[in-house]
Design a protein around this motif. Structure first.
Motif, PDB file in Angstrom:
ATOM      1  N   UNK A 176       0.825  -1.207   0.000  1.00  6.40           N
ATOM      2  CA  UNK A 176       0.000   0.000   0.000  1.00  6.40           C
ATOM      3  C   UNK A 176       0.862   1.262   0.000  1.00  6.40           C
ATOM      4  N   UNK A 177       1.873   1.303   0.876  1.00  2.23           N
ATOM      5  CA  UNK A 177       2.709   2.505   0.947  1.00  2.23           C
ATOM      6  C   UNK A 177       3.561   2.687  -0.306  1.00  2.23           C
ATOM      7  N   UNK A 178       4.078   1.581  -0.872  1.00  5.70           N
ATOM      8  CA  UNK A 178       4.875   1.718  -2.093  1.00  5.70           C
ATOM      9  C   UNK A 178       4.010   2.137  -3.267  1.00  5.70           C
ATOM     10  N   UNK A 179       2.742   1.708  -3.292  1.00  3.48           N
ATOM     11  CA  UNK A 179       1.847   2.167  -4.362  1.00  3.48           C
ATOM     12  C   UNK A 179       1.553   3.662  -4.227  1.00  3.48           C
ATOM     13  N   UNK A 180       1.434   4.156  -2.983  1.00  2.00           N
ATOM     14  CA  UNK A 180       1.264   5.592  -2.778  1.00  2.00           C
ATOM     15  C   UNK A 180       2.473   6.371  -3.298  1.00  2.00           C
ATOM     16  N   UNK A 181       3.666   5.809  -3.075  1.00  3.15           N
ATOM     17  CA  UNK A 181       4.877   6.465  -3.557  1.00  3.15           C
ATOM     18  C   UNK A 181       4.946   6.465  -5.081  1.00  3.15           C
ATOM     19  N   UNK A 182       4.522   5.355  -5.699  1.00  2.00           N
ATOM     20  CA  UNK A 182       4.499   5.295  -7.169  1.00  2.00           C
ATOM     21  C   UNK A 182       3.533   6.330  -7.723  1.00  2.00           C
ATOM     22  N   UNK A 183       2.334   6.388  -7.137  1.00  2.15           N
ATOM     23  CA  UNK A 183       1.340   7.357  -7.600  1.00  2.15           C
ATOM     24  C   UNK A 183       1.815   8.788  -7.370  1.00  2.15           C
ATOM     25  N   UNK A 184       2.416   9.042  -6.212  1.00  2.00           N
ATOM     26  CA  UNK A 184       2.907  10.385  -5.937  1.00  2.00           C
ATOM     27  C   UNK A 184       4.026  10.804  -6.876  1.00  2.00           C
ATOM     28  N   UNK A 193       4.333  11.865   1.292  1.00  2.00           N
ATOM     29  CA  UNK A 193       4.408  12.116   2.723  1.00  2.00           C
ATOM     30  C   UNK A 193       3.580  11.138   3.536  1.00  2.00           C
ATOM     31  N   UNK A 194       2.430  10.705   2.997  1.00  2.00           N
ATOM     32  CA  UNK A 194       1.610   9.715   3.689  1.00  2.00           C
ATOM     33  C   UNK A 194       2.330   8.380   3.819  1.00  2.00           C
ATOM     34  N   UNK A 195       3.143   8.049   2.828  1.00  2.00           N
ATOM     35  CA  UNK A 195       3.870   6.779   2.857  1.00  2.00           C
ATOM     36  C   UNK A 195       5.121   6.854   3.719  1.00  2.00           C
ATOM     37  N   UNK A 224      10.706   8.358 -10.256  1.00  2.00           N
ATOM     38  CA  UNK A 224       9.530   7.550 -10.587  1.00  2.00           C
ATOM     39  C   UNK A 224       9.935   6.144 -11.028  1.00  2.00           C
ATOM     40  N   UNK A 225      11.004   6.038 -11.812  1.00  2.00           N
ATOM     41  CA  UNK A 225      11.478   4.728 -12.251  1.00  2.00           C
ATOM     42  C   UNK A 225      11.964   3.873 -11.091  1.00  2.00           C
ATOM     43  N   UNK A 226      12.711   4.465 -10.159  1.00  2.00           N
ATOM     44  CA  UNK A 226      13.220   3.696  -9.014  1.00  2.00           C
ATOM     45  C   UNK A 226      12.089   3.226  -8.099  1.00  2.00           C
ATOM     46  N   UNK A 227      11.121   4.104  -7.840  1.00  2.00           N
ATOM     47  CA  UNK A 227      10.004   3.729  -6.978  1.00  2.00           C
ATOM     48  C   UNK A 227       9.170   2.626  -7.624  1.00  2.00           C
ATOM     49  N   UNK A 228       8.971   2.716  -8.942  1.00  2.00           N
ATOM     50  CA  UNK A 228       8.205   1.682  -9.648  1.00  2.00           C
ATOM     51  C   UNK A 228       8.917   0.338  -9.590  1.00  2.00           C
ATOM     52  N   UNK A 229      10.237   0.345  -9.688  1.00  2.00           N
ATOM     53  CA  UNK A 229      11.003  -0.897  -9.605  1.00  2.00           C
ATOM     54  C   UNK A 229      10.871  -1.536  -8.213  1.00  2.00           C
ATOM     55  N   UNK A 230      10.940  -0.728  -7.177  1.00  2.00           N
ATOM     56  CA  UNK A 230      10.807  -1.245  -5.814  1.00  2.00           C
ATOM     57  C   UNK A 230       9.407  -1.813  -5.596  1.00  2.00           C
ATOM     58  N   UNK A 231       8.392  -1.128  -6.079  1.00  5.92           N
ATOM     59  CA  UNK A 231       7.019  -1.626  -5.948  1.00  5.92           C
ATOM     60  C   UNK A 231       6.846  -2.960  -6.670  1.00  5.92           C
ATOM     61  N   UNK A 232       7.425  -3.086  -7.851  1.00  6.14           N
ATOM     62  CA  UNK A 232       7.316  -4.340  -8.604  1.00  6.14           C
ATOM     63  C   UNK A 232       7.992  -5.488  -7.860  1.00  6.14           C
ATOM     64  N   UNK A 233       9.142  -5.205  -7.234  1.00  8.47           N
ATOM     65  CA  UNK A 233       9.843  -6.249  -6.482  1.00  8.47           C
ATOM     66  C   UNK A 233       9.031  -6.683  -5.261  1.00  8.47           C
TER      67      UNK A 233
END
Length: 371
Positions: free
Chosen positions: A14-22, A48-50, A129-138
């Motif tokens: 949930x928090x990593x998805x918030x970071x991806x969206x942000x 900030x929420x994440x 954005x690319x780094x956060x998306x990679x972390x969320x995918x992992x």
């Protein structure tokens, strides 16, 4: 607090998805400046929420996955790795985006036109954005909530409910003491380091040098913090002693920096070397205290869930940082008062730790029941 309600895996996703969206909202190519501003503010709000959830994950993660003689080290690694991102930001900003205020090197200053700066900032946003998306995918591919078997008695024990946890925290005077001992200096230091380039500009330190100071203070804090946590795992019951050492060093380093900036009064040598040394030492002492504080919070208020206790102190730290930055909007022409807040907050924290009576309820449960 989400760890307690949703579990580790769901919370991280949930928090990593918030970071991806942000991060994605900040990258939306809109020509209208007002819409672009709202998107950037919305992205920062989601990020900030994440943030607090990610900061509070370390003690819960270490309790869930690691044995008692590894918990402090695991907490240090998980919590301090967050700070490496801040260390990278100190470098990426000055090195990738040219400074418009004339404090950068000549080569960079010659290129610092508006369009060039805009392109560089957008490149940084796309990279984030690319780094956060990679972390969320992992995390989506593989991130289990807990191991097949609990590593300790505390990991398998029942915790207090959400409501009872807050009642226990607010009525525990010892917890409130160490919560303030953590929140006041760390909140002040976070606000101070965020405007470090503005503080150092009047003493003719460039933005790049300020970035390197912030980088090495965080990296040093990560190394020392992990070493201190490993020491705490080897020799249990020494968390208060370690904090006394770290906060004493932070008080001395912050006082040195503040007096150095008052050259007209103290006549101390104001050089790049002295500024580097005092700032880096301050960052090392304060940043390395974070995992030790987290472990002491959990031990003091157990069986309150780790996410709730650490979430409360993180919130308090952000409150103190916000109050300090609020005053900065009114008193931004001269920063000596801001510098004096550092040694004052460190000294107050040191006094609170001196008066604190430590206890190790979680460790006692693991040792006694295991035997």
């Amino acid at each position: 607090c989400w760890f307690f309600v949703l579990g580790l895996r769901v919370t991280v996703l949930l928090t990593s998805s918030l970071m991806v969206l942000g991060a994605g909202l900040r990258c939306v190519p809109v020509s209208d400046l007002e819409i672009r501003k709202k998107l950037i503010h919305g992205g920062q709000l989601l990020n900030g929420l994440a943030g607090p959830t990610v900061m509070n994950a370390a003690p819960f993660l270490s309790t869930t996955w690691f044995s008692p003689d590894e918990r402090a080290t695991a907490t240090a690694i998980a919590s301090l790795l967050n700070y490496l991102g801040s260390a990278g930001a100190f470098l990426v900003g000055p090195l990738v985006v040219p400074s418009p205020n004339g404090t950068a090197h000549v080569l960079l200053a010659s290129q610092s036109n508006t369009e060039h700066i805009k392109d560089r900032i957008e490149a940084v946003l796309y990279a984030e954005f690319g780094m956060v998306s990679l972390i969320f995918s992992a995390a989506l591919a593989y991130f289990p909530s807990r191991p097949p078997f609990p590593p300790s008695v505390a990991a398998a024990s029942q915790r207090l409910s959400y409501r009872r946890s807050f009642c226990r925290l607010l009525s525990n005077f010892r917890f409130l003491m160490i919560a303030l001992a953590y929140a006041i200096p760390l909140g002040v230091f976070s606000g101070w380091s965020g405007v470090l380039d503005l503080i150092l500009t009047p003493v003719h330190v460039s933005q790049v040098d300020a970035g390197w100071i912030g980088f090495w203070s965080i990296v040093g804090g990560c190394v020392v913090g992990i070493a201190m946590a490993r020491f705490a795992d080897f020799i249990r019951g020494m968390l208060k002693f370690i904090l006394l050492l770290l906060l004493s060093g932070a008080t001395l380093a912050s006082t040195w920096f503040t007096l150095t900036c008052l050259t007209s009064v103290t006549h101390l040598p104001l050089t790049t070397a002295t500024l580097y040394t005092s700032c880096i030492l301050l960052g090392i002492f304060l940043n390395s205290s974070v995992p030790i504080f987290f472990e002491l919070f959990v031990e003091t208020v157990y069986p309150v869930p780790e996410g709730i206790s650490c979430g409360v102190v993180t919130f308090l730290s952000n409150v103190f940082m916000g109050v300090l930055l609020f005053f900065l909007t009114f008193y931004h022409t001269e920063f000596s008062w801001f510098n004096w807040c550092l040694p004052g907050s460190c000294l107050l924290s040191l006094l609170l730790i001196l008066c604190f009576r430590e206890s190790y309820d979680r460790l006692y449960l693991d040792v006694v029941v295991s035997v």
